[in-house]
Design an enzyme around this catalytic site. Structure first.
Site, short mmCIF file in Angstrom:
data_model
loop_
_atom_site.label_atom_id
_atom_site.label_comp_id
_atom_site.label_asym_id
_atom_site.label_seq_id
_atom_site.Cartn_x
_atom_site.Cartn_y
_atom_site.Cartn_z
N ASN A 149 -9.97 -1.03 -1.61
CA ASN A 149 -8.54 -0.75 -1.42
C ASN A 149 -7.79 -1.35 -2.61
O ASN A 149 -7.75 -2.57 -2.77
CB ASN A 149 -8.10 -1.39 -0.10
CG ASN A 149 -6.61 -1.23 0.19
OD1 ASN A 149 -5.84 -0.85 -0.69
ND2 ASN A 149 -6.22 -1.52 1.41
N CYS A 167 0.82 -1.22 0.00
CA CYS A 167 0.00 0.00 0.00
C CYS A 167 0.85 1.27 0.00
O CYS A 167 0.36 2.34 -0.36
CB CYS A 167 -0.96 0.00 1.18
SG CYS A 167 -2.19 -1.30 1.02
N HIS A 227 -3.85 6.98 1.40
CA HIS A 227 -4.06 5.66 0.80
C HIS A 227 -5.43 5.18 1.23
O HIS A 227 -5.81 5.28 2.40
CB HIS A 227 -2.97 4.70 1.28
CG HIS A 227 -3.36 3.27 1.10
ND1 HIS A 227 -3.72 2.77 -0.13
CD2 HIS A 227 -3.47 2.25 2.00
CE1 HIS A 227 -4.03 1.50 0.03
NE2 HIS A 227 -3.90 1.16 1.30
N1 ACO Z 1 -18.52 -9.72 6.76
C1 ACO Z 1 -19.12 -10.00 7.94
N2 ACO Z 1 -18.45 -10.22 9.08
C2 ACO Z 1 -17.11 -10.19 9.03
C3 ACO Z 1 -16.41 -9.90 7.84
C4 ACO Z 1 -17.17 -9.67 6.66
N3 ACO Z 1 -16.60 -9.39 5.47
N4 ACO Z 1 -15.07 -9.92 8.08
C5 ACO Z 1 -14.94 -10.18 9.38
N5 ACO Z 1 -16.16 -10.35 9.96
C6 ACO Z 1 -16.47 -10.65 11.36
C7 ACO Z 1 -15.30 -11.32 12.06
O1 ACO Z 1 -15.35 -12.71 11.85
C8 ACO Z 1 -15.57 -10.94 13.51
O2 ACO Z 1 -16.56 -11.77 14.02
P1 ACO Z 1 -16.51 -12.26 15.57
O3 ACO Z 1 -16.59 -10.99 16.39
O4 ACO Z 1 -17.72 -13.12 15.66
O5 ACO Z 1 -15.21 -12.96 15.71
C9 ACO Z 1 -16.16 -9.52 13.42
O6 ACO Z 1 -16.65 -9.40 12.06
C10 ACO Z 1 -15.16 -8.42 13.70
O7 ACO Z 1 -13.97 -8.67 12.94
P2 ACO Z 1 -12.72 -7.70 13.02
O8 ACO Z 1 -11.67 -8.25 12.12
O9 ACO Z 1 -12.39 -7.44 14.44
O10 ACO Z 1 -13.36 -6.37 12.38
P3 ACO Z 1 -12.76 -4.92 12.33
O11 ACO Z 1 -13.72 -3.99 12.90
O12 ACO Z 1 -11.34 -4.87 12.82
O13 ACO Z 1 -12.74 -4.63 10.77
C11 ACO Z 1 -11.18 -4.51 8.95
C12 ACO Z 1 -11.96 -5.41 9.92
C13 ACO Z 1 -12.18 -3.81 8.05
C14 ACO Z 1 -10.30 -5.41 8.11
C15 ACO Z 1 -10.36 -3.46 9.69
O14 ACO Z 1 -9.66 -4.06 10.75
C16 ACO Z 1 -9.36 -2.74 8.82
O15 ACO Z 1 -9.71 -2.02 7.91
N6 ACO Z 1 -8.07 -2.83 9.12
C17 ACO Z 1 -7.03 -2.09 8.42
C18 ACO Z 1 -6.78 -2.55 7.03
C19 ACO Z 1 -5.61 -1.79 6.46
O16 ACO Z 1 -5.40 -0.64 6.73
N7 ACO Z 1 -4.78 -2.43 5.69
C20 ACO Z 1 -3.53 -1.78 5.29
C21 ACO Z 1 -3.42 -1.61 3.91
S1 ACO Z 1 -3.60 -3.09 3.03
C22 ACO Z 1 -2.02 -3.49 2.36
O17 ACO Z 1 -1.00 -2.97 2.69
C23 ACO Z 1 -2.01 -4.67 1.44
#
Ligand code: ACO
Length: 335
Positions: free
Chosen positions: A292, A115, A262
């Site tokens: 993304n 990213c 980003h």
């Molecule tokens: N649909 C429905 N439910 C889902 C999904 C989905 N697509 N994905 C995860 N869940 C569920 C999980 O299983 C979990 O369930 P549980 O509580 O029963 O265990 C719940 O939702 C919460 O999951 P989290 O992973 O804790 O959700 P979070 O609020 O952290 O959101 C996300 C996830 C969107 C990925 C977020 O953490 C995020 O955006 N992180 C940063 C990403 C980023 O910046 N990446 C860097 C760049 S990418 C690169 O460099 C390649």
């Protein structure tokens, strides 16, 4: 010492729109969850047979950037191609662009910083131009994520976020005396490399070995992301590196005319916006439409912001990225 400036921008996304509802047909997810957590409404995916690939999309974006810079492929002195999803394990995307655009035998460098890839690539271009070695560098960020994601419920925490697309910039020696890239700031912290990674295929995980050893298991040839961990680091590093760039130029947050973060997650961008107390018109987001797109996200967003007339001559434009590695960076530009 010369100053470099972006003289042409272009972007390309595949026509195929994939909505959150489309994803909910193949995995246990829903539009409300995706929008609430990420802000994403839809993304673009390459469709089998549409002729697109990481390098093909990069070439399409590059052609637009070149024409806007009033240059031809033969004017370019160097290609820098940022991607985490190259068409081939090797060689990289840069040489494919060199061939496709029938360019001179100029250097082609691939940048593997996920990213942060575009900001890293822009910084490399800036150095080559500053020293006087090259006059025009073509910088491309392009990703075909859909070709390598797990579209089952197992992969939903990653696969709903990413989309395909490409963006390109021509970075040239600034002959106008106005504006240009003021500085770039790059960082890495490899101790978090496993928190957002794709481990195979690689020299430690060749595909036959993976299949042999893990017939039914969770295999490392889909990306893994510890989303919450990444999120927490992203908000800190984005803020730090933006401040670092502003301070290096004796500028403050109030000098920013346009911040292009980003497009990792709309919530991350909103957190930064709130922290810096920036009004809506000074932060550009398009993750809602494209998800993304990793190394392509900043050049696509920058191109759209410019096309929509949101960046004008003399504006202070700040780019900031954070991603796998972890790596992060910023670029401070006077347009
Ligand atoms: N649909 C429905 N439910 C889902 C999904 C989905 N697509 N994905 C995860 N869940 C569920 C999980 O299983 C979990 O369930 P549980 O509580 O029963 O265990 C719940 O939702 C919460 O999951 P989290 O992973 O804790 O959700 P979070 O609020 O952290 O959101 C996300 C996830 C969107 C990925 C977020 O953490 C995020 O955006 N992180 C940063 C990403 C980023 O910046 N990446 C860097 C760049 S990418 C690169 O460099 C390649």
């Amino acid at each position: 010492m010369y100053i470099s400036k972006i003289t042409g921008l272009g972007s390309y996304v595949p026509e195929n729109v994939v909505t959150n509802d489309d994803l909910s047909k193949v995995m246990d997810t829903n539009d409300a969850w995706i929008q609430e957590r990420t802000g994403i409404k839809e993304r673009r995916h390459i469709k089998k047979g549409d002729g697109n690939s990481t390098s093909v999309m990069g070439v399409k974006a590059a052609k637009i950037a070149l024409s806007r810079a009033s240059l031809g492929p033969k004017d370019i002195d160097m290609i820098i191609f940022a991607t985490l999803s190259p068409d081939m394990y090797f060689p990289g995307g840069g040489v494919q662009v060199q061939e496709a655009l029938d360019m001179r035998t100029v250097p082609a460098l691939d940048v593997r910083n996920q990213c942060s890839g575009f900001v890293y690539a822009l910084s490399v271009a800036d150095q080559f131009i500053k020293t006087g070695m090259y006059k025009h560098v073509l910088v491309i960020g392009s990703e075909n994520h859909s070709g390598g994601l797990d579209f089952t419920t197992r992969g939903r925490g990653v696969s709903v976020i990413f989309g395909d697309g490409a963006g390109a910039a021509v970075v040239s020696r600034n002959e106008t005396g106005k504006g240009g890239i003021l500085s770039t700031h790059l960082h890495s912290e490899g101790k978090h490399k496993d928190e957002l990674s794709l481990q195979g295929p690689s020299t430690q995980y060749w595909v036959p070995e993976i299949i042999e050893k893990n017939p039914q298991e969770d295999i490392p040839y889909y990306p893994y992301m510890n989303g919450t961990f990444v999120f927490k680091h992203a908000v800190v590093r984005f803020s730090e590196v933006i401040k670092e760039g502003l301070e290096a130029n004796k500028l403050s947050v109030s000098d920013i005319d346009m911040l292009i973060p980003h497009q990792a997650n709309l919530r991350i961008s909103q957190f930064i916006q709130e922290k810096f107390k920036l009004p809506n018109e000074k932060v550009f987001n398009n993750i809602q439409k494209y998800g993304n797109t990793t190394a392509a996200s900043i050049p696509i967003a920058l191109t759209e912001a410019w096309e929509e007339g949101k960046i004008k001559e003399g504006d202070l434009v700040v780019l900031a990225a954070f991603g796998s590695g972890f790596t992060w960076g910023s670029a401070i530009m006077r347009w």
